[in-house]
Scaffold this active site. Structure first.
Site, PDB file in Angstrom:
ATOM      1  CG  HIS A  88       6.871  -2.166  -6.864  1.00 33.44           C
ATOM      2  ND1 HIS A  88       7.201  -3.057  -5.872  1.00 33.44           N
ATOM      3  CD2 HIS A  88       7.417  -2.644  -8.005  1.00 33.44           C
ATOM      4  CE1 HIS A  88       7.930  -4.031  -6.402  1.00 33.44           C
ATOM      5  NE2 HIS A  88       8.079  -3.808  -7.687  1.00 33.44           N
ATOM      6  CG  ASP A 106       9.221   3.186  -4.231  1.00 32.81           C
ATOM      7  OD1 ASP A 106      10.434   3.222  -4.513  1.00 32.81           O
ATOM      8  OD2 ASP A 106       8.458   2.263  -4.583  1.00 32.81           O
ATOM      9  CD  GLN A 143      11.188   2.002 -11.993  1.00 34.45           C
ATOM     10  OE1 GLN A 143      11.897   2.450 -12.887  1.00 34.45           O
ATOM     11  NE2 GLN A 143      11.131   0.703 -11.725  1.00 34.45           N
ATOM     12  CE  LYS A 171      13.624  -1.689  -9.567  1.00 28.95           C
ATOM     13  NZ  LYS A 171      12.954  -2.685 -10.395  1.00 28.95           N
ATOM     14  CB  CYS A 188       5.533  -5.765  -8.352  1.00 31.30           C
ATOM     15  SG  CYS A 188       6.619  -7.154  -8.577  1.00 31.30           S
TER      16      CYS A 188
HETATM   17  C1  PLP Z   1       8.589   1.726  -7.940  1.00 30.07           C
HETATM   18  C2  PLP Z   1       9.289   0.533  -7.359  1.00 30.07           C
HETATM   19  N1  PLP Z   1       9.362   0.391  -6.038  1.00 30.07           N
HETATM   20  C3  PLP Z   1       9.976  -0.640  -5.459  1.00 30.07           C
HETATM   21  C4  PLP Z   1      10.544  -1.633  -6.218  1.00 30.07           C
HETATM   22  C5  PLP Z   1      11.220  -2.783  -5.541  1.00 30.07           C
HETATM   23  O1  PLP Z   1      12.580  -2.799  -5.885  1.00 30.07           O
HETATM   24  P1  PLP Z   1      13.489  -4.023  -5.393  1.00 30.07           P
HETATM   25  O2  PLP Z   1      12.879  -5.258  -5.950  1.00 30.07           O
HETATM   26  O3  PLP Z   1      14.826  -3.710  -5.984  1.00 30.07           O
HETATM   27  O4  PLP Z   1      13.483  -3.988  -3.918  1.00 30.07           O
HETATM   28  C6  PLP Z   1      10.479  -1.558  -7.615  1.00 30.07           C
HETATM   29  C7  PLP Z   1      11.008  -2.630  -8.463  1.00 30.07           C
HETATM   30  O5  PLP Z   1      10.573  -2.842  -9.581  1.00 30.07           O
HETATM   31  C8  PLP Z   1       9.857  -0.430  -8.196  1.00 30.07           C
HETATM   32  O6  PLP Z   1       9.785  -0.296  -9.526  1.00 30.07           O
END
Ligand code: PLP
Length: 408
Positions: A120, A197, A200, A223, A363
């Protein structure tokens, strides 16, 4: 299957035709149960004061909420003795904290930062920024024909030049679980630090940070049923203690003189300013809700829904699942395209049937470039979804090409 949707007020609402929303965009954000909304409201109705700042009862109550949710988070994630949990506003801020406070000081010219091409942007752009500032090199893990990160690729790319590895526990586009345990082991062999990260991962998988041995682990509360505005960064204390603060100001200091300041110990050193207390209270309630159902039950509901979703998508003419239809090591996030139709049109058409799925690059532009698809549709399930909603999606998708004037 138990119907958990009754716990979610938004999912109970109906439109003027009496239809309920089929919410299948859970990888973007999840809906919130009554228990979370009540905990947030209860904080502001009964406990609201600025935590850590007052010696009076109400402020101590607020501090008690903050610290008890921190303890709950640590217990839930099986945080080891030598680890700490910091509250941020979301995963993006957690990852930037590591990039600015750790990597900007630890990475030098010529060092390599290894990351997957499927990351992402929140776990990619901060590392690009570090690489640019420090003269370091970004090295990508490319994917196999199924679209997965493999141990073999990691073995090749993680070398003695690697200073940091940034890897998602689960891809937000393909839904594949990455081999993070193996990657952490490889990285630690060459003394590289690993940032996972878990955005998910935490909502869908049993997480044991004691066993995982990640140096940092980041995710967002929204999430996993919690309100927006609360994120978590786990880090090993020995690293956090060496790192300079990320944001400077109130609540993160020990002594401030005119020209100098000493800082509070971890975690306060990284929690400058007033925290998002309503969201923190809601986050605590989200953990309680998830724990009450149990991660085993959540996984088995999601596995059943994922298998059903993939089977139904495969029955839609002209639809191709991006990556593979394998159920192995994946969560309920499924990307797909329909021949001859732009993903935005697909989403707009199924929206007419009160079905919410996502389109675009989610993203993850480098991933879409790698897969040579400009955009995809993405359906993603969580514990409150039903097979009936998936049936509605499949039926609606079958009508998409007809809607646009194709013969079938
Ligand atoms: C794998 C992953 N990392 C990071 C993020 C960023 O999350 P946030 O927008 O809540 O900071 C997301 C959001 O879709 C994500 O799916």
């Amino acid at each position: 299957m138990i119907d958990f949707s009754k716990d979610f007020p938004l999912l109970q609402t109906t439109d003027e035709m009496g239809r309920r929303l089929a919410y299948l965009d859970n990888a973007a954000t999840t809906q919130k149960p009554f228990a979370v909304l009540d905990a947030e409201a209860d904080y502001y109705k009964n406990k609201n004061a600025n935590p850590h700042r007052g010696a009076y009862d109400l402020s101590m109550k607020a501090t008690q909420v903050l610290e008890s949710v921190r303890e709950k988070t640590k217990r839930w994630l099986h945080v080891p003795e030598d680890g700490e949990v910091i509250f941020t506003k979301n995963a993006t801020e957690s990852l930037n904290l590591v990039a600015y406070s750790y990597a900007m000081n630890a990475v030098s010219a010529g060092d390599e930062i290894v990351l997957a091409v499927s990351e992402h942007h929140s776990n990619l752009v901060p590392w690009q920024n570090v690489a640019k500032a420090k003269g370091a090199v970004l090295t990508y893990l490319y994917l196999n024909e199924e679209g997965r990160v493999t141990k073999e690729e990691a073995q090749q790319k993680i070398t003695t030049k690697t200073k940091l590895v940034a890897i998602a526990q689960v891809s937000n586009v393909t839904g594949y679980v990455n081999p993070v345990e193996d990657i952490i082991e490889m990285a630690h062999k060459v003394q590289a630090v690993v940032v996972v990260d878990g955005t998910q991962g935490a909502p869908h998988l049993f997480v044991d940070l004691g066993k995982l041995e990640a140096d940092f682990y980041a995710f967002s509360g929204h999430k996993m049923l919690a309100p927006m505005g609360i994120g978590v960064l786990y880090g090993k204390k020995k690293l956090l203690e060496q790192m300079p603060p990320f944001l400077y100001g109130g609540d993160m200091i020990e002594y401030v003189e005119e020209q100098t300041t000493t800082f509070a110990p971890v975690p306060q050193k990284f929690e400058a300013g007033t925290q998002n207390m309503g969201s923190i209270a809601g986050f605590g309630a989200a953990i309680d809700y998830i724990e009450k159902i149990g991660m085993n039950q959540i996984r088995s509901i999601e596995d059943e829904l994922t298998a059903y979703l993939i089977e139904k998508l495969k029955g839609v003419p002209h639809l191709t699942i991006v990556g593979s239809d394998s159920l192995e090591n994946r969560i309920g996030v499924v990307p797909f395209v329909i021949e001859g139709v732009h993903p935005h049109d697909v989403v707009t058409i199924v929206n007419k049937d009160l079905i919410a799925i996502r389109s675009g690059n989610h993203c993850a532009q480098p991933l879409h470039n790698f897969l040579k698809v400009p955009a995809t549709c993405r359906a993603s399930v969580y514990l409150y979804n039903s097979k009936d909603e998936i049936d509605r999606l499949a039926e609606s998708l079958k009508g998409v090409r007809r809607w646009l004037g194709y013969g079938a």
